[in-house]
Design an enzyme around this catalytic site. Structure first.
Site, PDB file in Angstrom:
ATOM      1  CB  SER A   4      -0.921   0.015   1.218  1.00 57.76           C
ATOM      2  OG  SER A   4      -1.567  -1.214   1.400  1.00 57.76           O
ATOM      3  CG  ASP A   5       3.231   2.223   3.399  1.00 59.76           C
ATOM      4  OD1 ASP A   5       2.295   2.997   3.637  1.00 59.76           O
ATOM      5  OD2 ASP A   5       3.716   1.471   4.259  1.00 59.76           O
ATOM      6  CB  ILE A   6       5.574   0.520  -2.567  1.00 56.78           C
ATOM      7  CG1 ILE A   6       6.610   0.198  -1.483  1.00 56.78           C
ATOM      8  CG2 ILE A   6       6.254   0.632  -3.926  1.00 56.78           C
ATOM      9  CD1 ILE A   6       7.195  -1.189  -1.573  1.00 56.78           C
TER      10      ILE A   6
END
Length: 411
Positions: free
Chosen positions: A175-177
């Site tokens: 999700s972050d990337i």
């Protein structure tokens, strides 16, 4: 041998980015902008810095591998935003910045008067990118969000895992990337208009929205009448056959994307009767008879080692791959040929980051300066913004800024 060229400036050369983010999504977005040539100034809390500096082990010379993987090509400035002089210092940096990225609590932003409405009114040319768990609107806009929560709430976990097993998180900061990538894309688009028209923008990025984008085909299929999916070990793709199989020694992923490929596959692995079966001639038929097909294919593939099947299927132009562990990934000839692993300068090859997924012909070598030591560039950056040595000393003495001299912290 000719000397190596210096890294090219990149298409975002001249862009000044103030990165007030921590953890992983925001730093990833800012790093990709830096990879493309932007001057990224990472603003960190004095004494502690970015949370990710403490994510580990592993650490190399007290440096977190996780932190290094999302913070190359930046300069670090230590500013205490709890102090009025610290906020004034930040606003001085913002006065000449093109982009501001933050992932702070909205209440903190408003109390510090660096919320979107306030800053955009004061700096109408500024591109303001807000990164959060759930976005700037909606009933849950104030809730904190992390990668795990976004994967769970978006439905991503509900389709991940072994058949009949419990839902599982994709075991990386997915999700972050992806949010970082999407933020960098949106910022780059806004920069085009900023440079043409001199206007800024507000970019609202959330982990949930980005995970929903990853789930787009599954959501579309469900809303069109498909059954609600569950963990299946990757065997329930809209395509058949499109999954992993056991061979004589290890798992092999086979991705059959069209009818002609299905025919080539059947003949290549010695199952011509499946190719001749008219009920299996199209994807709909293969999906209907998936269970029977999978049994026959796996029984056949189990007769030979995976590497032999790789050669057979490559010759037949059928996409496939070993299911590789990271020890194999980092030695993969294609990975090494593409220069995908970037040694972190100053670590003697003990630490690496991963090349950004884009490669530009105009940039012959990637920018690859090490992630900055905390507050290593405070004095340098403030001098560039008109602060005198006395100003810097006064601010440092009051605790509004942090100045730490490190060796080898050049850009």
């Amino acid at each position: 041998m000719q000397p190596e060229r210096e890294p090219g400036p990149g298409p975002l050369a001249g862009l000044k980015v103030i990165d007030l983010t921590t953890s992983y999504a925001g730093p990833t977005a800012a790093m990709y902008l830096a990879d493309l040539g932007a001057d990224v100034i990472k603003v960190e809390r004095p004494r502690t810095g970015d949370d990710a500096r403490w994510w580990g082990p592993p650490f190399v010379d007290s440096r977190s591998a996780w932190f290094a993987s999302a913070n190359r090509n930046k300069r670090s400035v230590g500013i205490d935003l709890r102090q009025p002089d610290g906020l004034t210092t930040l606003r001085t940096l913002l006065a000449t910045a093109d982009v501001f990225i933050e992932n702070l609590n909205p209440a903190k932003l408003q109390s510090a008067k660096i919320d979107p409405d306030t800053l955009r009114q004061g700096f109408p040319r500024l591109i303001y990118c807000a990164i959060s768990g759930f976005g700037l609107t909606g009933p849950d806009r104030l809730l904190p969000g992390y990668d795990l929560v976004a994967q769970a709430r978006s439905g991503l976990m509900s389709v991940t895992g072994a058949e009949g097993g419990t839902p599982q998180r994709v075991s990386t900061a997915l999700s972050d990337i992806v949010t970082g990538m999407c933020a960098a894309l949106a910022i780059s688009a806004a920069v085009v208009r900023q440079r043409e028209q001199g206007t800024g923008d507000l970019i609202d990025m959330s982990l949930l929205d980005c995970d929903l984008a990853l789930m787009a085909p599954r959501i579309a299929a469900y809303l069109a009448g498909a059954p609600e999916p569950a963990p299946s070990g990757g065997t329930d793709s809209v395509l058949a056959v499109y999954q992993t199989f056991s061979t004589a020694d290890r798992e092999l992923a086979v991705a059959i994307g069209n009818d002609a490929m299905w025919m080539r596959f059947c003949h290549a692995v010695g199952l011509p009767h499946l190719a001749a079966d008219k009920t299996l001639a199209d994807n709909e038929g293969r999906r209907h008879h998936r269970g029977v097909i999978v049994q026959e294919v796996e029984a056949r593939l189990r007769k030979r080692p995976a590497k032999e099947w790789l050669g057979v299927l490559a010759e037949a132009q059928v996409p496939c791959s070993l299911v590789q562990g990271l020890s194999e990934v980092v030695a993969d000839p294609q990975v090494t040929a593409r220069g995908a692993l970037l040694p972190v300068p100053g670590t003697d090859g003990r630490m690496h980051s991963v090349h950004s997924p884009f490669r530009l012909a105009s940039v012959k070598r990637p920018r690859n300066s090490a992630s900055p030591e905390r507050s290593a560039h405070t004095a340098e950056v403030l001098r560039e913004h008109g602060f005198s040595s006395k100003d810097i000393e006064t601010l440092a003495a009051s605790g509004a800024i942090e100045v730490i001299e490190h060796r080898g912290t050049g850009r």
